[in-house]
Scaffold this motif. Structure first.
Motif, PDB file in Angstrom:
ATOM      1  N   ALA A 196      23.620  41.704  49.683  1.00 46.87           N
ATOM      2  CA  ALA A 196      23.896  42.984  49.027  1.00 46.87           C
ATOM      3  C   ALA A 196      25.371  43.349  49.143  1.00 46.87           C
ATOM      4  O   ALA A 196      25.967  43.888  48.202  1.00 46.87           O
ATOM      5  N   VAL A 197      25.980  43.057  50.303  1.00 42.95           N
ATOM      6  CA  VAL A 197      27.405  43.353  50.496  1.00 42.95           C
ATOM      7  C   VAL A 197      28.262  42.494  49.569  1.00 42.95           C
ATOM      8  O   VAL A 197      29.228  42.997  48.973  1.00 42.95           O
ATOM      9  N   VAL A 198      27.948  41.216  49.414  1.00 39.58           N
ATOM     10  CA  VAL A 198      28.731  40.376  48.500  1.00 39.58           C
ATOM     11  C   VAL A 198      28.654  40.932  47.083  1.00 39.58           C
ATOM     12  O   VAL A 198      29.673  41.010  46.371  1.00 39.58           O
ATOM     13  N   ARG A 199      27.468  41.330  46.657  1.00 36.09           N
ATOM     14  CA  ARG A 199      27.342  41.915  45.318  1.00 36.09           C
ATOM     15  C   ARG A 199      28.191  43.175  45.195  1.00 36.09           C
ATOM     16  O   ARG A 199      28.874  43.393  44.180  1.00 36.09           O
ATOM     17  N   ARG A 200      28.179  44.012  46.237  1.00 35.80           N
ATOM     18  CA  ARG A 200      28.955  45.245  46.192  1.00 35.80           C
ATOM     19  C   ARG A 200      30.455  44.950  46.203  1.00 35.80           C
ATOM     20  O   ARG A 200      31.235  45.626  45.519  1.00 35.80           O
ATOM     21  N   LEU A 201      30.889  43.965  46.986  1.00 40.52           N
ATOM     22  CA  LEU A 201      32.308  43.579  46.966  1.00 40.52           C
ATOM     23  C   LEU A 201      32.735  43.182  45.567  1.00 40.52           C
ATOM     24  O   LEU A 201      33.809  43.581  45.087  1.00 40.52           O
ATOM     25  N   ASN A 202      31.909  42.386  44.897  1.00 36.49           N
ATOM     26  CA  ASN A 202      32.233  41.982  43.531  1.00 36.49           C
ATOM     27  C   ASN A 202      32.325  43.187  42.604  1.00 36.49           C
ATOM     28  O   ASN A 202      33.247  43.297  41.786  1.00 36.49           O
ATOM     29  N   GLN A 203      31.382  44.107  42.716  1.00 42.82           N
ATOM     30  CA  GLN A 203      31.381  45.288  41.853  1.00 42.82           C
ATOM     31  C   GLN A 203      32.631  46.130  42.061  1.00 42.82           C
ATOM     32  O   GLN A 203      33.181  46.691  41.112  1.00 42.82           O
ATOM     33  N   LEU A 204      33.081  46.206  43.308  1.00 38.49           N
ATOM     34  CA  LEU A 204      34.237  47.032  43.653  1.00 38.49           C
ATOM     35  C   LEU A 204      35.562  46.274  43.572  1.00 38.49           C
ATOM     36  O   LEU A 204      36.613  46.825  43.874  1.00 38.49           O
ATOM     37  N   ARG A 205      35.498  45.010  43.185  1.00 34.89           N
ATOM     38  CA  ARG A 205      36.690  44.159  43.055  1.00 34.89           C
ATOM     39  C   ARG A 205      37.429  44.001  44.382  1.00 34.89           C
ATOM     40  O   ARG A 205      38.660  43.925  44.424  1.00 34.89           O
ATOM     41  N   ILE A 206      36.663  43.974  45.473  1.00 31.97           N
ATOM     42  CA  ILE A 206      37.207  43.629  46.788  1.00 31.97           C
ATOM     43  C   ILE A 206      37.044  42.125  46.958  1.00 31.97           C
ATOM     44  O   ILE A 206      35.953  41.582  46.755  1.00 31.97           O
ATOM     45  N   GLU A 219      28.646  30.691  46.644  1.00 26.90           N
ATOM     46  CA  GLU A 219      27.625  30.518  45.603  1.00 26.90           C
ATOM     47  C   GLU A 219      27.288  31.848  44.931  1.00 26.90           C
ATOM     48  O   GLU A 219      27.073  31.908  43.712  1.00 26.90           O
ATOM     49  N   MET A 220      27.257  32.925  45.713  1.00 22.82           N
ATOM     50  CA  MET A 220      26.874  34.229  45.171  1.00 22.82           C
ATOM     51  C   MET A 220      27.981  34.920  44.397  1.00 22.82           C
ATOM     52  O   MET A 220      27.728  35.641  43.440  1.00 22.82           O
ATOM     53  N   SER A 221      29.212  34.744  44.835  1.00 25.97           N
ATOM     54  CA  SER A 221      30.304  35.553  44.301  1.00 25.97           C
ATOM     55  C   SER A 221      30.590  35.205  42.846  1.00 25.97           C
ATOM     56  O   SER A 221      30.678  34.040  42.464  1.00 25.97           O
TER      57      SER A 221
END
Length: 320
Positions: free
Chosen positions: A144-154, A171-173
């Motif tokens: 969930a954190v990786v998905r949120r990092l991607n959404q926030l462009r972190i 693999e997730m990013s």
């Protein structure tokens, strides 16, 4: 001076965690021609400490120390370079305080965080660190954190992360993944370094691996700047020089810090640390440049390694 001039960037500066630490780093940064740094705002600290540190940077940004600016974009980094300022980018070397609540990443992002590792050496609720013998992968909270990092462009960072968790993140990013300060395991077999498989996987995302000067990650013997360059040569042979950066990792930790971070003496000698001969501080960055040229890299490739390769990744993740 124009914004087209190359930027020299150190992607791992634990020496600067809080604005009050800038004074002790300034002389070396100026002497070495470093234009931008990723300041380490957290690793395993608790939530109150992390939010306090991020808040201190935001307060500082309203009236910054002359010669510096807080940067959230590549354009701001380049404008700082043009103005003769050092750009500060906020970097978490661990999201220990997030625990299992990915919503906290929203607060981190609002307070300026731009790059983040999920874990620091050991296991937390998100992922396994590189010193965990079990080497498990991401938890559901970690995903969930990786998905949120991607959404926030972190930008996701896998330094200090275990191989399986690292591959899960890659693999997730949906955006490039970096290793801000990690060398090649094939050159020096510390668990803090990256296997060839992980190096190739980082490069396949468009990411960059930052050369690290921490002595035991460079060589089993007292290293030199040329040993650091050997890691660059190996990575370049695997994936190309465009996937190499600089994350020197200079720190001034003492015995209390050593105990707080629970360093393993098999991989982290007790301080004081003796940095590689020829590149003992930021002031010696020009010596690293010379060693890379001597190792066969072109001047354009060295500019990329010294900072431009990381800026390319950041532009893809953040926008210009």
């Amino acid at each position: 001076m124009t914004t087209d001039e190359p930027v020299t960037l150190d992607a791992a500066v634990p020496l600067v965690q809080h604005p009050r630490h800038l004074a002790k780093a300034e002389a070396g940064l100026r002497h070495g021609g470093v234009h931008a740094i990723l300041a380490t705002v957290s690793s395993i600290e608790d939530l109150s400490t992390v939010l306090s540190t991020l808040g201190a940077w935001q307060a500082w940004a309203r009236d910054p120390r002359p010669g510096y600016r807080l940067a959230r974009t590549v354009s701001e980094i380049r404008r700082a370079r043009e103005a003769g300022e050092i750009a500060i980018v906020l970097h978490a070397q661990g999201l220990h305080a997030v625990d299992a609540d990915p919503g906290l990443i929203e607060s981190y992002a609002a307070l300026g965080l731009r790059i983040a590792q999920l874990t620091y050496n050991y296991r937390n609720r998100l992922a396994d660190g590189c010193l965990e013998p079990a080497d498990a992968g991401l938890s559901e909270a970690g995903r969930a954190v990786v998905r949120r990092l991607n959404q926030l462009r972190i930008v996701p960072d896998i330094s200090h992360t275990g191989p399986t968790s690292s591959m899960d993140i890659i693999e997730m990013s949906e955006r490039p993944v970096i290793a801000s300060h990690s060398n090649a395991w094939s050159v020096a077999d510390s668990p803090r370094n990256l296997t060839d498989e992980v190096i190739r996987a980082v490069a396949a995302t468009g990411g960059v691996i930052g050369l690290c000067a921490f002595p035991s990650f460079v060589s089993a013997e007292q290293p030199t700047v040329h040993d650091v360059a050997r890691h660059a040569v190996h990575i370049a042979e695997l994936v190309g020089a465009e996937h190499i950066g600089m994350g020197l990792d200079y720190a001034d930790e003492d015995e209390d810090d050593y105990e707080f971070f629970a360093y393993d003496e098999r991989y982290y000698p007790r301080p004081p640390w003796i940095w590689p001969n020829g590149i003992a501080s930021h002031a010696d960055v020009p010596v690293l440049r010379a060693a890379l040229l001597a190792a066969g890299f072109t001047a354009l490739e060295v500019d990329g390694i010294a900072g431009e390769n990381f800026l390319r990744v950041f532009a893809r993740s953040w926008g210009s």
